[in-house]
Design an enzyme around this catalytic site. Structure first.
Site, PDB file in Angstrom:
ATOM      1  CB  ALA A  87      -0.920   0.112   1.283  1.00  0.00           C
ATOM      2  N   PRO A 141      -4.979   8.812  -1.798  1.00  0.00           N
ATOM      3  CG  PRO A 141      -7.081   8.606  -0.626  1.00  0.00           C
ATOM      4  CD  PRO A 141      -5.602   8.299  -0.321  1.00  0.00           C
ATOM      5  CB  ILE A 159      -4.328  -1.389  -2.259  1.00  0.00           C
ATOM      6  CG1 ILE A 159      -4.153  -0.070  -1.784  1.00  0.00           C
ATOM      7  CG2 ILE A 159      -3.557  -2.376  -1.930  1.00  0.00           C
ATOM      8  CD1 ILE A 159      -2.746   0.678  -2.207  1.00  0.00           C
ATOM      9  CB  THR A 160      -2.537  -4.472  -7.303  1.00  0.00           C
ATOM     10  OG1 THR A 160      -2.673  -3.336  -7.979  1.00  0.00           O
ATOM     11  CG2 THR A 160      -2.590  -5.782  -8.130  1.00  0.00           C
ATOM     12  CD  GLU A 209       6.478  -1.316  -9.055  1.00  0.00           C
ATOM     13  OE1 GLU A 209       5.029  -0.785  -8.975  1.00  0.00           O
ATOM     14  OE2 GLU A 209       6.964  -0.912  -7.980  1.00  0.00           O
ATOM     15  CD  GLN A 225      -9.580   0.312 -37.041  1.00  0.00           C
ATOM     16  OE1 GLN A 225      -9.654   0.635 -35.739  1.00  0.00           O
ATOM     17  NE2 GLN A 225     -10.305   0.729 -38.117  1.00  0.00           N
ATOM     18  N   GLY A 283     -12.397  -5.214 -36.362  1.00  0.00           N
ATOM     19  CA  GLY A 283     -13.687  -4.445 -36.627  1.00  0.00           C
ATOM     20  C   GLY A 283     -14.594  -4.410 -35.403  1.00  0.00           C
ATOM     21  N   GLY A 322       3.420   1.590 -11.888  1.00  0.00           N
ATOM     22  CA  GLY A 322       4.551   1.435 -11.921  1.00  0.00           C
ATOM     23  C   GLY A 322       5.567   2.505 -12.238  1.00  0.00           C
TER      24      GLY A 322
END
Length: 382
Positions: free
Chosen positions: A125, A129, A158-159, A245, A339, A342, A366
């Site tokens: 963490a 914010p 936080i992943t 990382e 693309q 389509g 990262g």
């Protein structure tokens, strides 16, 4: 182009990962996507097979193979299957190295066996914010109170935070007006500690199975024994793993780019337009030829960087160059692949749409592409 990065043991490991994904993940992956989360027992299953404990020393139940190429294989096989295993990449490539590199003897005995077995899942963490790349601006505070730190603050983006049993929290334990980077420490907060709240899962453009959450800390009493590394030295501790990382993000970018091209080649061979296969049109051929060349250039750069990292020679500047080039290449190529699909490419049930959504964040987390350019330009004396 012929790759020389891997040895036989890595290719044997690749077959193990590929078989696991085919049996245990691909058949249920759409369900995980709808849930917005991988099941927690996924990590214990990976632990039983020895897939996620390779870097943990043998005395703690791991594989004793501190060889980053095993992590590369995992990412490549996930991309090949067009799946993401929640926050596993962050757990293995970003967080675990802090435990193996900074934990003292007591902490290693307490945490590493569970990490090796998959019974303990981790997160870190950092972001708040009001602060992202500017780690020196962190306001989450931890005040020493006897044998504890009292932690207050909030974290976001936080992943792996929803599942995490151990969260490394970057907090300010002292203030030095002359040095904003001083006074930051790493505290390991355990799931269920009073005052520690896991907030809502954040809805994202991509990475549907990755739990990205908000965390809050209200008077959380963290044992001083959970201080990871030296008090006040978090900035230098965090800097030591930045190269890996960023390299890890580049690994995923190149692997997903290869998957996108493979999917597109298969699609244009099958799709008919104006009485011809889409692959018969010169524009299709030229587009895929150009993308193939870009992919091989990125792969060569990446493999050189991984080899340097395995030898402990990868510099932060070269890691930044690698992340910048590989993620920017991914963005261009995956967009062009979509693309060629389509309208079908815009539908979320199509694999290329998932790769497109997942690709956008690699130029942000990262360290953004702009941060990478800043690092590189400084190395040029600019």
């Amino acid at each position: 182009m012929h790759r020389t990065l891997f040895e036989e043991t890595h290719e044997d490991f690749r077959l193990l990962v590929r078989d696991f994904l085919a049996r245990e993940v691909v058949p249920v992956y759409e369900e995980w996507r709808r849930d917005g989360l991988v099941p927690r027992d996924l990590f214990t299953s990976l632990g039983k097979l020895g897939i996620i404990g390779t870097a943990i020393p043998e005395e703690y139940g791991g594989g004793g193979q501190d060889d980053y190429r095993f992590n590369v294989v995992i990412q490549e096989e996930c991309a090949r299957a067009v799946v993401t295993l929640g926050g596993l990449r962050t757990h293995l490539d970003v967080v675990v190295p802090y435990f193996t590199g900074l934990a003292n003897t007591e902490q290693r005995a307490r945490w590493l066996p569970g990490i090796a077995s998959g019974e303990l899942y981790t997160a870190i963490a950092m972001s708040e914010p009001g602060t992202g790349s500017d780690l020196a601006g962190i306001t989450t505070r931890a005040v020493r109170d006897g044998h504890h730190f009292v932690l207050d603050g909030a974290k976001t983006f936080i992943t792996g935070g929803h599942h995490a049993d151990l969260v490394i929290v970057v907090a300010r334990t002292a203030t030095d007006p002359g040095n904003r980077r001083a006074g930051l420490s790493l505290l390991v907060v355990e799931k269920g500690t009073p005052g520690f709240t896991v907030g809502r899962k954040l809805e994202k453009i991509g990475l549907a199975t990755q739990d990205t959450v908000e965390l809050s800390f209200d008077g959380v009493r963290v044992p001083a024994a959970n201080l990871l590394g030296e008090e006040g030295a978090a900035f230098s501790h965090l800097s030591r793993n930045l190269a890996q990382e960023r390299l890890a993000i580049a690994v995923g970018a190149v692997a997903q780019t290869r998957a996108a091209i493979d999917l597109t080649v298969a699609y244009v061979r099958d799709r008919e337009l104006f009485g011809k296969h889409l692959s018969d049109f010169q524009n299709t051929k030229f587009e895929l030829a150009a993308m193939s060349a870009e992919l091989e250039a990125a792969q060569c750069l990446l493999d050189t960087a991984v080899s340097a990292h395995v030898k402990r020679d990868l510099t932060p500047v070269d890691a930044a160059r690698t992340k910048l080039f590989c993620t920017e290449t991914q963005g261009r190529v995956v967009d062009r692949c979509l693309q060629l699909h389509g309208g079908y490419g815009y539908i979320l049930e199509s694999p290329i749409a998932r790769l497109y959504g997942d690709a956008r964040v690699t130029r942000i987390y990262g360290g953004t592409s702009e941060v990478m350019k800043t690092i590189i330009s400084k190395s040029l004396g600019l």
